[in-house]
Scaffold this motif. Structure first.
Motif, PDB file in Angstrom:
ATOM      1  N   GLU A  36       0.955  -1.429   0.103  1.00  0.00           N
ATOM      2  CA  GLU A  36      -0.184  -0.430  -0.227  1.00  0.00           C
ATOM      3  C   GLU A  36       0.945   0.934  -0.210  1.00  0.00           C
ATOM      4  O   GLU A  36       0.242   2.410   0.290  1.00  0.00           O
ATOM      5  CB  GLU A  36      -0.758   0.235   1.264  1.00  0.00           C
ATOM      6  CG  GLU A  36      -1.750  -1.029   1.296  1.00  0.00           C
ATOM      7  CD  GLU A  36      -2.943  -1.325   0.040  1.00  0.00           C
ATOM      8  OE1 GLU A  36      -3.317   0.229  -0.428  1.00  0.00           O
ATOM      9  OE2 GLU A  36      -3.527  -2.456  -0.395  1.00  0.00           O
ATOM     10  N   ALA A  37       1.676   0.941   0.316  1.00  0.00           N
ATOM     11  CA  ALA A  37       3.038   2.751   0.324  1.00  0.00           C
ATOM     12  C   ALA A  37       3.937   2.475  -1.158  1.00  0.00           C
ATOM     13  O   ALA A  37       3.526   1.645  -1.909  1.00  0.00           O
ATOM     14  CB  ALA A  37       3.567   2.332   1.493  1.00  0.00           C
ATOM     15  N   VAL A  61       4.656  10.352   3.748  1.00  0.00           N
ATOM     16  CA  VAL A  61       3.887  11.234   3.817  1.00  0.00           C
ATOM     17  C   VAL A  61       2.855  10.260   2.195  1.00  0.00           C
ATOM     18  O   VAL A  61       2.498  11.162   1.321  1.00  0.00           O
ATOM     19  CB  VAL A  61       4.982  11.859   2.596  1.00  0.00           C
ATOM     20  CG1 VAL A  61       5.357  13.524   3.141  1.00  0.00           C
ATOM     21  CG2 VAL A  61       5.271  11.543   1.623  1.00  0.00           C
ATOM     22  N   ASN A  62       2.903   8.761   2.712  1.00  0.00           N
ATOM     23  CA  ASN A  62       2.093   7.995   1.870  1.00  0.00           C
ATOM     24  C   ASN A  62       1.891   8.659   0.459  1.00  0.00           C
ATOM     25  O   ASN A  62       1.375   8.101  -0.360  1.00  0.00           O
ATOM     26  CB  ASN A  62       0.585   8.561   2.267  1.00  0.00           C
ATOM     27  CG  ASN A  62      -0.253   8.354   3.471  1.00  0.00           C
ATOM     28  OD1 ASN A  62       0.314   7.963   3.834  1.00  0.00           O
ATOM     29  ND2 ASN A  62      -0.860   9.786   4.381  1.00  0.00           N
ATOM     30  N   ALA A  63       3.322   7.745  -0.351  1.00  0.00           N
ATOM     31  CA  ALA A  63       3.437   8.008  -1.882  1.00  0.00           C
ATOM     32  C   ALA A  63       3.099   6.704  -2.027  1.00  0.00           C
ATOM     33  O   ALA A  63       3.022   5.965  -0.665  1.00  0.00           O
ATOM     34  CB  ALA A  63       4.859   8.252  -1.533  1.00  0.00           C
ATOM     35  N   LYS A  66       3.236   4.964  -7.954  1.00  0.00           N
ATOM     36  CA  LYS A  66       2.213   5.043  -9.461  1.00  0.00           C
ATOM     37  C   LYS A  66       2.625   5.504 -10.092  1.00  0.00           C
ATOM     38  O   LYS A  66       3.459   7.571 -10.286  1.00  0.00           O
ATOM     39  CB  LYS A  66       0.366   5.345  -9.249  1.00  0.00           C
ATOM     40  CG  LYS A  66      -0.346   4.523  -8.061  1.00  0.00           C
ATOM     41  CD  LYS A  66      -1.444   5.202  -8.174  1.00  0.00           C
ATOM     42  CE  LYS A  66      -1.671   3.770  -6.767  1.00  0.00           C
ATOM     43  NZ  LYS A  66      -3.407   4.673  -6.410  1.00  0.00           N
ATOM     44  N   PRO A  67       2.817   5.357 -11.544  1.00  0.00           N
ATOM     45  CA  PRO A  67       3.208   6.315 -12.587  1.00  0.00           C
ATOM     46  C   PRO A  67       3.097   7.950 -12.812  1.00  0.00           C
ATOM     47  O   PRO A  67       1.837   7.565 -12.645  1.00  0.00           O
ATOM     48  CB  PRO A  67       2.302   5.629 -13.642  1.00  0.00           C
ATOM     49  CG  PRO A  67       2.264   4.126 -13.725  1.00  0.00           C
ATOM     50  CD  PRO A  67       1.765   4.654 -11.497  1.00  0.00           C
ATOM     51  N   ALA A  68       4.170   8.742 -13.199  1.00  0.00           N
ATOM     52  CA  ALA A  68       3.860   9.398 -12.988  1.00  0.00           C
ATOM     53  C   ALA A  68       3.173  10.923 -11.933  1.00  0.00           C
ATOM     54  O   ALA A  68       3.076  11.935 -11.128  1.00  0.00           O
ATOM     55  CB  ALA A  68       3.388  10.622 -14.048  1.00  0.00           C
ATOM     56  N   SER A  69       2.977   9.936 -10.331  1.00  0.00           N
ATOM     57  CA  SER A  69       3.491  10.755  -8.817  1.00  0.00           C
ATOM     58  C   SER A  69       4.781  11.131  -8.832  1.00  0.00           C
ATOM     59  O   SER A  69       5.506  10.741  -9.350  1.00  0.00           O
ATOM     60  CB  SER A  69       2.716   9.876  -8.394  1.00  0.00           C
ATOM     61  OG  SER A  69       3.770   8.403  -7.599  1.00  0.00           O
ATOM     62  N   GLN A  70       3.959  12.319  -7.859  1.00  0.00           N
ATOM     63  CA  GLN A  70       5.614  12.902  -7.040  1.00  0.00           C
ATOM     64  C   GLN A  70       5.688  13.614  -5.600  1.00  0.00           C
ATOM     65  O   GLN A  70       4.225  13.890  -5.614  1.00  0.00           O
ATOM     66  CB  GLN A  70       6.337  13.752  -8.224  1.00  0.00           C
ATOM     67  CG  GLN A  70       4.749  14.852  -8.104  1.00  0.00           C
ATOM     68  CD  GLN A  70       6.212  16.033  -8.817  1.00  0.00           C
ATOM     69  OE1 GLN A  70       7.410  15.837  -8.311  1.00  0.00           O
ATOM     70  NE2 GLN A  70       5.578  17.405  -9.820  1.00  0.00           N
ATOM     71  N   VAL A  71       6.883  13.516  -5.130  1.00  0.00           N
ATOM     72  CA  VAL A  71       5.843  13.786  -3.942  1.00  0.00           C
ATOM     73  C   VAL A  71       7.563  14.773  -3.722  1.00  0.00           C
ATOM     74  O   VAL A  71       8.541  13.789  -4.016  1.00  0.00           O
ATOM     75  CB  VAL A  71       5.990  12.993  -2.545  1.00  0.00           C
ATOM     76  CG1 VAL A  71       5.384  12.436  -2.626  1.00  0.00           C
ATOM     77  CG2 VAL A  71       7.764  12.304  -2.710  1.00  0.00           C
ATOM     78  N   ALA A  72       8.142  16.371  -2.937  1.00  0.00           N
ATOM     79  CA  ALA A  72       8.617  16.747  -2.812  1.00  0.00           C
ATOM     80  C   ALA A  72       9.680  16.351  -1.061  1.00  0.00           C
ATOM     81  O   ALA A  72       8.244  16.371  -0.137  1.00  0.00           O
ATOM     82  CB  ALA A  72       8.929  18.084  -2.885  1.00  0.00           C
TER      83      ALA A  72
END
Length: 524
Positions: A36-37, A61-63, A66-72
């Motif tokens: 789930e992460a 941050v619950n990343a 998935k494709p093209a998702s992003q987190v900074a």
């Protein structure tokens, strides 16, 4: 409009050391789903303590990966970069995911500033190229036309200040370093990716330019400037409104006669020093603004009609890119440039015009103008000996209804050639889908007043438009069909919604990657 490129503002280089040791503003890493992460994708070459810290941050941050998702994320201890952006790859194996890599890199660089290092794992040189293409295309931003106050903070008399036009391909990214272990052949792939990104960016610039600044003549000048800036030996010739009238180009002349900005046909010719490949012709629809003419569009439908020249932008950009890369295929490109306006001399429904090849056409709807411009250009390409023709146009709303806003419709008179185009699109990472040219729909183009009606029934509008164009991809006299394909990019040429992957809001540069790939495949 001054010529500009992404590579002139972004310095691109390759790196082989650990991403943790790269002293940059932003380090781009990749993640994949983990239950789930999400966790960092394999192949990152980072110290264990950095990996643990980043995986913990992704969980916090619950990343999703998935494709093209992003987190900074803040850069953890042991990483020299000031911040880390982690972009998602999904479950697609890296070795099979060129388009996933392209979009992942693009979404990561879209909001980046300063120096950027991209450490997205890739299996081979093709994967590296996809990462570089995506990163450069994602970093693109059109600056707009800004007044003096907006650019220099002054409060002086705006009437006496010229607006500022920032060089094209504007971006806040200053340098791009891509981590790779693909070896010596990487440099060639990166060079090709840079040239392609430049071509796509220039096509986007043209589409995004306000229509009062990109008239047919301004488009001509933009092409001439870009050819000169590229330093390539492309011959550029222009037919003005008087020559078009005298030489029997009734289709484009009729479309442009309601405008104060007269039409043009531009011919680009790229002849490599040596080539055994059959020559290819590109034809592009270049309606610099489409009001619909006397069959005027609703106001809401005109908002994006500066983009009705995206086909001409695509074929011009691809031709220049092919010359820069010295692709060994002779290419002749025809840009049909006109403005479709409801002036006092505008074309009327019911008019009959004579095309370049002598075919008479009854005008039924002045808002179906693109096929008339393309028809004349197809005639010219056929008369000048083209053996294979590809036309690209924002032609029909019907194609958008059928395929949506991200898929190009492809039609043609030769199955093998159509498959070549579709194969090039798949390699280039563009979504295209074959559409038929049904024989039973031809009768809808019959006219009691001319050789041909320029529009068929409401149903199958994209297909009848293709059937109309097919008539003009033929040798003069005996009308022997010339191998031809038609790309309807009405959906993917302009993104009215939010940016996605490596695609910005506004002009997208649709079809440029496919056309360049098609030429490269044809050269082998």
């Amino acid at each position: 409009m001054s010529p500009r490129t992404v590579s002139s503002t972004i310095s691109t280089s390759l790196a082989t050391k650990s991403p943790a040791d790269l002293d940059v503003d932003t380090l781009v890493l990749a993640s994949v789903p983990d239950g789930e992460a999400a966790r960092l994708a394999d192949g990152h070459d980072l110290p264990n303590k950095v990996v643990k810290a980043l995986n913990a941050a992704l969980a916090a941050v619950n990343a999703t990966g998935k494709p093209a998702s992003q987190v900074a994320l803040p850069a953890p201890s042991g990483v020299k970069a000031r911040r880390v952006v982690v972009t998602g790859l999904g479950d697609t194996p890296v070795a099979e995911g060129g388009d996933v890599l392209r979009r992942a890199a693009g979404v990561a660089t879209r909001g980046a500033t300063g120096s950027v290092a991209v450490a997205i794992p890739h299996a081979d040189v093709a994967g590296l190229a996809a990462v570089v293409e995506g990163a450069l295309m994602g970093a693109y931003a059109y600056p707009g036309i800004r007044g003096a106050k907006a650019t220099d903070g002054s409060t002086g008399d705006r009437k006496n200040k010229r607006s500022s036009e920032t060089p094209a391909g504007s971006t806040k990214v200053t340098s791009l370093s891509v981590v790779t272990s693909t070896g010596k052949s990487a440099a060639v792939a990166v060079r090709r990716a840079e040239v392609l990104a430049d071509a796509v960016s220039w096509a986007r610039d043209l589409v995004n330019t306000p229509p009062n600044r990109l008239t047919p003549q301004a488009f001509v000048e933009a092409v001439q400037e870009q050819v000169k800036a590229a330093g390539v030996k492309i011959a550029v010739t222009v037919l003005d409104e008087n020559e078009l009238r005298e030489q029997g180009f009734g289709g484009i002349t009729g479309v442009g006669q309601g405008s104060a900005n007269p039409p043009r046909i531009v011919r680009l010719s790229w002849t490599p020093k040596s080539s055994s490949a059959a020559p290819v012709a590109f034809v592009g629809k270049g309606i610099t603004f489409d009001s619909g003419g006397l069959n005027i569009k609703p106001g809401s439908s005109m908002a994006t009609m500066k983009s009705d020249m995206a086909g001409a932008a695509a074929v011009a950009a691809a031709t220049i890119a092919a010359a820069v890369l010295d692709v060994r295929v002779p290419v002749t490109t025809y840009l049909g440039l006109a403005e479709n306006m409801p002036g006092g001399n505008a074309q009327r429904p019911g008019d009959v015009v004579t095309m370049r090849d002598g075919t008479t056409v009854e005008i039924l709807d002045t808002d179906a103008e693109g096929r008339m411009v393309l028809g004349d250009c197809l005639c010219l390409a056929s008369q000048e000996g083209a053996e294979r023709i590809v036309d690209v146009a924002t032609l029909t709303g019907a194609c958008v209804v059928a395929l949506g806003t991200r898929v190009t419709g492809v039609m043609g008179n030769d199955e093998a050639f159509t498959q070549e185009v579709l194969g090039a699109a798949q390699t280039a990472g563009e979504q295209m889908w074959p559409l038929p040219l049904p024989e039973d729909l031809r009768a809808s183009l019959d006219s009691p007043f001319a050789d041909l009606a320029h529009k068929g029934d409401r149903w199958g509008g994209a297909l009848t438009a293709g059937l109309f164009l097919e008539r003009f991809a033929a040798t003069p006299g005996d009308r022997t069909p010339i191998t031809w394909a038609h790309l309807d990019i009405a959906g993917p040429s302009y993104n009215e919604g939010a940016p996605w992957g490596h695609v910005p809001k506004g002009g997208t540069g649709a079809a440029v990657p496919t056309l360049l790939t098609l030429l490269e495949n044809h050269a082998h």
